[in-house]
Design a protein around this motif. Structure first.
Motif, short mmCIF file in Angstrom:
data_model
loop_
_atom_site.label_atom_id
_atom_site.label_comp_id
_atom_site.label_asym_id
_atom_site.label_seq_id
_atom_site.Cartn_x
_atom_site.Cartn_y
_atom_site.Cartn_z
N GLY A 1 -7.86 -4.80 15.44
CA GLY A 1 -6.56 -4.76 14.76
C GLY A 1 -5.70 -3.62 15.26
N ALA B 1 -4.43 -4.40 18.77
CA ALA B 1 -3.29 -5.31 18.77
C ALA B 1 -2.00 -4.59 18.36
N VAL B 2 -2.10 -3.73 17.36
CA VAL B 2 -0.92 -3.00 16.89
C VAL B 2 -0.38 -2.07 17.99
N GLY C 1 -3.64 -10.16 18.42
CA GLY C 1 -3.59 -10.74 17.07
C GLY C 1 -4.51 -11.95 16.95
#
Length: 419
Positions: free
Chosen positions: A283, A286-287, A375
């Motif tokens: 996560g 991806a961010v 994502g």
């Protein structure tokens, strides 16, 4: 921070195995750039160079799990060294044959990729028998991920250095000879000679009969897509912000970010299930891809690229732990090799996907691909959370080793152990 790594490197055989594996993998790490430079030196086209590099990559992706299964069945020395020699000989045929006839070039490159020894998976199979303590093994996985970033940074520099000093043909030959010597150093070591896979159930799917492993591979396919797409989008960005020099800085920053992130991650022990931790890491990965779409000036963009790589090595290191927990007994080398293959295929898909996207929408939309792929990887992990949380295997020791304390086997940790 360095204390944990030094403790591992002081363990008997650990430094030799790590260095030998990295040296043995140099031909693989440098194959794409070495092939391109050689074909251009021979007067071949970029299309031919790209096609040959792609053939090598596909053959390598096919060969890794197949050779990994053979290692699990027959041991490391009987597979790793012959494979390294065959791969080097095939690349030597390519180096001396050049571009004529094309069929021979394609066949030689395909053979070189197919027989590339699964040293990466083999090293990860050896760590439990060398280090014994689970916490040390997990730190070794992180150190392994960091070392990869160093190798993929140094390797291309060695290719260009050999080419500048001698020739592109010499670079192909020298690096493959060095690779054989690295493989030899590993397979003649006592841990490699003594290692035996745990008893395995005969099954044509091998490691792929594990639902947890399949789920992990599905997630890391998209992590590979993200990484592959960045390399293409960065070319488009660099074309408008300074050219090749800027592109070089961006790629170096990506590797540096992964190196720093992996070093920090491996410097401490982590409590809790690695499957949950991987969801957090992916996560965050991806961010951190999303700010690349801001496309600021070259200096700020270099910093953002470094940030985008920070969680890559930790995610890979965490994935190593999960592979070890979910691989069926007797398939550990094959399972690690499948992770390598999946990541390689994903990177190739990302490279191929980002090209048309960049041509259609420019670098901005090219940098949207890694964020989207990250994502999707997170969604795969969330959707398969129950499968990944399934209890891992309990510890087992091969019966043939019960009376031989010096024989290395494939240890396993129970699902209740600290990760």
């Amino acid at each position: 921070m360095a204390a944990g790594y030094l403790e591992i490197l002081r363990a008997r055989h650990a430094a030799r195995l790590l260095v030998g594996t990295l040296v043995g993998r140099l031909p693989n790490a440098t194959a794409a750039i070495a092939i391109v430079l050689f074909i251009r030196a021979e007067g071949g086209s970029y299309s031919l160079a790209g096609a040959l590099a792609a053939v090598y990559g596909v053959a390598n992706a096919v060969g890794q799990p197949l050779l990994g299964r053979l290692v699990d069945l027959h041991g490391q020395p009987r597979v790793q060294l012959p494979a390294a020699v065959l791969s080097a000989l095939a690349m030597a045929v390519f180096a001396f044959a050049g571009t004529e006839p094309p069929a021979l070039s394609y066949a030689a490159v395909a053979a070189a990729g197919l027989f590339t020894p699964p040293l990466e998976g083999g090293l990860r199979a050896l760590w439990p028998s060398v280090l014994r303590k689970e916490g040390q093994v997990h730190t070794a996985y992180a150190m392994d991920a960091v070392a990869q970033e160093v190798m993929f940074t140094v390797g291309p520099l060695l290719v260009t250095l050999c080419t500048a000093l001698w020739s592109a043909q010499a670079a192909l030959l020298v690096l493959n000879v060095i690779g054989v010597l690295g493989a030899l150093s590993v397979v003649v070591s006592p841990p490699s000679r003594a290692w035996r896979s745990a008893p395995r159930e005969a099954h044509w799917l091998g490691a792929l009969r594990s639902p947890g492993l399949i789920a992990l591979l599905g997630a890391f396919l998209f992590v590979g897509v993200a990484l592959g797409s960045i390399t293409v989008a960065a070319v488009s960005y660099a074309d408008d912000h300074g050219g090749d020099a800027v592109y070089g800085w961006l790629m170096a920053a990506l590797g540096l970010g992964a190196l720093v992130g992996g070093a920090v991650y491996g410097a401490r022990q982590w409590a809790g299930a690695p499957e949950r931790r991987l969801r957090v890491l992916v996560g965050l990965l991806a961010v951190c891809y999303l700010p690349l779409m801001l496309m600021p000036g070259a200096v700020a963009m270099t910093a953002l690229t470094a940030l985008s790589g920070v969680f890559l090595a930790p995610a890979i290191a965490c994935a190593f732990v999960i592979v070890d927990r979910h691989a069926p007994r007797g398939t550990v080398t094959e399972a690690f090799s499948w992770l390598v293959t999946t990541f390689t295929v994903g990177a190739s898909v990302g490279t191929g996907l980002a090209g048309p996207v960049v041509e259609w929408g420019g670098a901005l939309w090219g940098f949207a691909v890694p964020g989207a792929a990250g994502g999707v990887s997170l969604l795969v992990l969330l959707a398969t959370g129950r499968v990944l949380a399934a209890p891992a295997r309990t510890a087992v020791v091969a019966s043939s080793s019960e009376n031989d304390p010096n024989r290395a086997v494939e240890p396993r940790f129970s699902s209740g152990d600290r990760a």
